[in-house]
Design a protein around this motif. Structure first.
Motif, short mmCIF file in Angstrom:
data_model
loop_
_atom_site.label_atom_id
_atom_site.label_comp_id
_atom_site.label_asym_id
_atom_site.label_seq_id
_atom_site.Cartn_x
_atom_site.Cartn_y
_atom_site.Cartn_z
N GLY A 493 0.83 -1.22 0.00
CA GLY A 493 0.00 0.00 0.00
C GLY A 493 0.86 1.25 0.00
N TYR A 494 0.21 2.40 0.07
CA TYR A 494 0.94 3.66 0.06
C TYR A 494 1.63 3.88 1.39
CZ TYR A 494 -1.87 4.60 -4.05
OH TYR A 494 -2.45 4.52 -5.27
N ARG A 495 2.73 4.64 1.31
CA ARG A 495 3.35 5.12 2.54
C ARG A 495 2.68 6.42 2.93
NH1 ARG A 495 9.65 3.94 0.81
NH2 ARG A 495 9.33 1.71 0.49
N LEU A 496 2.71 6.70 4.21
CA LEU A 496 2.01 7.89 4.71
C LEU A 496 2.50 9.16 4.00
CD1 LEU A 496 -0.18 8.01 6.77
CD2 LEU A 496 1.50 8.68 8.47
N MET B 1 -7.56 11.35 5.48
CA MET B 1 -6.45 10.51 5.04
C MET B 1 -6.96 9.33 4.22
SD MET B 1 -3.44 9.00 7.41
CE MET B 1 -3.88 7.29 7.44
N LEU B 2 -8.01 8.69 4.73
CA LEU B 2 -8.59 7.57 4.00
C LEU B 2 -9.12 8.03 2.64
CD1 LEU B 2 -10.39 5.60 6.83
CD2 LEU B 2 -8.39 4.91 5.51
N GLU B 3 -9.65 9.27 2.66
CA GLU B 3 -10.16 9.85 1.42
C GLU B 3 -9.04 9.96 0.39
OE1 GLU B 3 -12.57 11.79 -1.36
OE2 GLU B 3 -12.92 10.38 0.26
N ARG B 4 -7.86 10.43 0.89
CA ARG B 4 -6.70 10.57 0.00
C ARG B 4 -6.28 9.21 -0.55
NH1 ARG B 4 -2.76 14.24 0.72
NH2 ARG B 4 -4.43 15.75 0.85
N ILE B 5 -6.27 8.21 0.31
CA ILE B 5 -5.88 6.87 -0.14
C ILE B 5 -6.84 6.40 -1.23
CG2 ILE B 5 -5.72 4.45 0.56
CD1 ILE B 5 -4.75 5.42 3.28
#
Lengths: 517, 322
Positions: A493-496, B1-5
């Motif tokens: 997944g993505y990193r923060l 943040m979840l929205e960005r993901i």
């Protein structure tokens, strides 16, 4: 791409590590938190006697605890000056025998037992044979028969029989037979003895036990009689004073049967004193003894089996995987870049010596000064290895200087730098200077501060008292850490920080999509 | 943040973990890495396959060789010094002129270096200061590309290059990297160069990024970033696609420079190409990679390029709708 192998491995690791952990925690009672204390009692028996004016042989025997329902013995010792001693099992339990060829004057013998509560301890004794019917001679036999018939008619089983019998024995004036049997004596021990005789007449095996009440700071604890009755399956306990069934939870059974507590051959003015003291003890120690008693092999592989000094080393070493896990999380989940993969873990180890604040100050100070020196050396055009060596020498000198200055100013943290990883610092300075030159000061400082932050976080986690205790007592938890790390190794997944990095992109794409739709 | 993901997922943006886990580890066998990590090996490989590369003037392999520098470059006014195993453009010096009699070198960003500093830089390269694992390295001296006039308005002193991501032989995304004052004439994005997305179908630049933010004009020359047409685009893409056969690496970053006289030349190959190309193109890599993953292997390069141009061409928004 599916990789079932990794899942199997992870599940196996978690089951092994977690299972062992649960067994040690729930089964053996290893403590989960570092500050829980187990309550232990120290019971001391002191025998004093006078061996006489002229030297003569002395032999002293003392009953000591053997079968102790509700308690387990953690440790015991025998203190006696000049006496030889042996322990042996007899009908009444266990005895210690002290002996000396020539003794004179006042003598003191000590037996000390350290016990702790262990509800799992039950009396695992053989089933006794039915006792022979006692014969006391008339008119006692008739009185006993009548008493047995009377009690039997008002009871259903050995337990209720005993309760009823003890109730009647407690009130001799209400029943002539009881009065006759007791013959006017009313102390608890004699009542218990009488009860045993009557129970034998009713074909119920019973015996007298003597116990000590464990009460804190009892210097003159007395021995209490108690009654043990076998109901065909197991031993039941009764208070001879009134007949309540059960064993008080703080009564430690000392010995069984009719024999005297002690016997001193060759001494006079014998005095025996019990003293009880409640202490707090390391529960790990208690758990280990318990595991020993259970004949569990687990503790053979425990960290506590190692010498103390090695234990101290492993107390630190076992936390390194946790530091590595923090680094993995910060790099692969958060996306912080550091100088060198595990450099922050090593710096965090060094912080142990200096404490966090002192360590951060020292690290920054040495790196900044070393960096200044490194830039100066750039003009000297040295070859790589001699240049690294020069920086290393400077780093060592800087640290010595810091220590001396700190000492002069009265700070103690500056002194405890022995383990500060100077080679790591040197490499950090070198890599930071290259990043500085090639990518600019902003990125160099960013990475430097990033490394320091990661190191500080590693230190905080690695020095957490609960975690330290947990991984030292349950090293098998590292298998779970390994499993988690394996899983992180497959995290795609993505990193923060990528969420920040691709912010413009997400907005641009999201915006154009909204426009198109 | 979840929205960005969720947003990034929907846009098909590839993250570092996913790039490493799903593409690099699966498509790039480790034994092939030396082919691209060592620029000397890449150069030899390309020459053997007839792929044009900047001419090699000489290799400095030992400290003893450093004194041969003047002799090796005696016939050349400008040249480039490169660590063979450098990463991210570190350690590269572009020499644009020199005063032969005084032993001075002028770098592309205007600084002057004397013979001794040049020797020191070479010795640093040899010691492995810039190499990936910190082990000993060699320094390459090579032809300094005279970049195509297309870019004369868009490059501050350095040489712009074209990065093409080639997945299983198919070009999937491309960008032009334009040097700036900030990047000291180097064409590496993290050193401050501008990345401009390129439409795969037309070979025209779309928009630019500097760092992680959008830019419309070159900060030093003021030229508009968008709408720049790269000449011989189809040839360039075929050239890039051919690098798959050259190395066998499935996920590859191909860096190409356009020379005024000699046309496209292979500058270097990268087994771990960066992800900023997505920002420059305002498009995620994942849908494109997924589309290529479904194709059978074995198509010739020209066919692969034609497929990629028809599939991934157009503005990113249109391409996604199609």
């Amino acid at each position: 791409m599916k990789r079932p192998g990794i899942w199997l491995l992870v599940v196996a690791l978690v089951l092994t590590g977690g299972g062992l952990f649960l067994y040690k925690w729930q089964g053996l009672g290893f403590p989960l938190l570092p500050d829980t204390q187990a309550r232990i009692w120290t019971v001391e028996v002191q025998i004093t006697f006078d061996a006489g004016e002229t030297p003569n042989p002395v032999k002293a025997t003392l009953y000591i605890p053997a079968l102790t329902p509700g308690f387990a013995i953690l440790d015991e010792n025998f203190v006696s000056r000049g006496f030889g001693f042996t322990t042996r099992y007899t009908g009444g339990g266990r005895q210690v025998q002290w002996a000396i060829r020539r003794a004179s004057g006042p003598q003191t013998l000590y037996y000390r037992a350290v016990v702790y509560k262990d509800p799992s301890r039950v009396e695992a004794d053989t089933t006794p044979p039915f006792p022979p019917v006692p014969s006391l001679g008339e008119p006692l036999d008739t009185a006993m028969q009548e008493l047995v018939e009377g009690v039997r008619s008002r009871s259903a089983d050995p337990a209720s029989f005993t309760v009823e019998l003890l109730k009647r024995l407690a009130r001799p004036d209400a029943d002539q037979n009881v009065d006759l049997l007791l013959g006017g004596r009313s102390d608890a021990t004699f009542r218990a003895r009488t009860a045993i005789t009557v129970l034998a007449a009713a074909q119920i095996p019973a015996r007298l036990v003597r116990g000590v009440y464990l009460v804190d700071r009892e210097r003159q604890a007395g021995v209490r009689p108690w009654l043990e009755v076998h109901d065909g399956e197991r031993w039941l306990y009764f208070n001879p004073d009134g007949g309540q069934q059960g064993l008080p939870e703080n009564l430690l059974i000392w010995w069984r049967g009719e024999g005297p507590l002690y016997d001193v051959d060759g001494g006079r003015d014998v005095e025996v004193r019990f003293a009880v003291q409640l202490n707090e003890a390391d529960p790990v120690l208690v758990a280990e003894r318990r595991a020993e008693a259970w004949q569990s092999r687990v503790t053979d592989f425990s960290m506590f089996a190692l010498p103390i000094q090695t234990q101290a080393v492993y107390g630190v070493l076992l936390m390194i995987p946790i530091g590595a896990l923090v680094v993995v999380i910060l790099r692969n989940l958060v996306g912080i870049t550091t100088f060198g993969t595990f450099m922050p873990v090593l710096v965090a180890l060094a912080f142990r010596e200096t404490q966090l604040l002192g360590g951060v100050v020292l690290f920054s100070l040495v790196v900044v000064l070393g960096l200044a020196f490194r830039f100066f050396m750039e003009h000297l055009r040295l070859l790589l290895v001699p240049r690294l060596a020069s920086v290393l020498i400077i780093v060592v000198l800087l640290m010595a200087l810091v220590s001396i200055l700190a000492h002069q100013l009265g700070f103690e943290t500056g002194l405890s730098v022995a383990l500060f990883p100077m080679v790591i610092l040197t490499m950090t300075i070198e890599r930071m200077s290259i990043v500085w030159e090639e990518r600019g000061p902003v990125e160099a400082i960013q990475q430097g501060v990033g490394s320091l932050l990661v190191a500080a976080l590693c230190y905080t986690v690695m020095e957490n008292a609960v975690l330290k205790h947990l991984f030292f007592v349950f090293p098998e938890l590292l298998l779970c850490v390994l499993a988690f790390t394996l899983l992180l190794g497959r995290y795609s997944g993505y990193r923060l920080l990528e969420l920040v990095r691709f912010r413009a992109l997400a907005q641009a794409i999201g915006g154009s999509r909204d426009g198109g739709a | 943040m979840l929205e960005r993901i969720r947003q990034l997922r929907a846009a098909g943006v590839l993250g570092l973990n996913e790039r490493n886990c799903q593409y690099i580890m699966r498509y790039n066998p480790r034994r092939l890495y030396p082919l691209v990590d060592d620029k000397l090996a890449t150069k030899e490989l390309a020459l053997a396959a007839g792929i044009p590369v900047p001419a090699l003037y000489g290799v400095i392999r030992s400290f003893h060789d450093i004194r041969d520098l003047p002799r090796l470059i005696a016939d050349h006014k400008d040249f480039v010094v490169k660590p063979a195993q450098g990463s991210g453009g570190d350690g590269i010096l572009v020499v644009s002129g020199r005063a032969r009699d005084r032993g001075l070198y002028r770098l592309v960003d205007g600084t002057i270096m004397d013979e001794a500093s040049m020797g020191h830089h070479l010795s640093n390269i040899l010691s492995g200061q810039y190499s990936l694992g910190g082990h000993r390295d060699v320094a390459l001296l090579e032809y300094c590309v005279r970049f195509d006039t297309t870019f004369s308005e868009h490059a501050y002193r350095g040489v712009p290059d074209i990065r093409v991501i080639v997945f299983r032989g198919y070009p999937v995304m491309s960008m032009v990297r334009l040097p700036t004052r900030k990047s000291h004439g180097k064409a590496n994005l993290h050193q401050g160069a501008i990345g401009a997305g390129v439409d795969l179908a037309t070979g025209r630049t779309t928009h630019g990024v500097s760092g992680n933010s959008n830019v419309e004009e070159h900060p030093d020359t003021g030229a508009a970033i968008a709408g720049l047409a790269i000449p011989a685009w189809e040839h360039l893409l075929e050239f890039a696609a051919g690098c798959y056969e050259l190395t066998g690496l499935g996920y590859l970053g191909v860096d190409i420079v356009l020379d005024r006289e000699q046309g496209p030349m292979l500058l270097e190959l990268n087994a771990r190409p960066g992800l900023n190309i997505q920002i420059a193109n305002r498009a995620g890599l994942r849908p494109r990679l997924a589309a290529v993953e479904e194709l059978p292997a074995g198509a010739p390069a020209a066919e692969r390029v034609a497929w990629a141009r028809s599939r991934f061409g157009g503005s990113p928004a249109e391409a996604r709708v199609a």
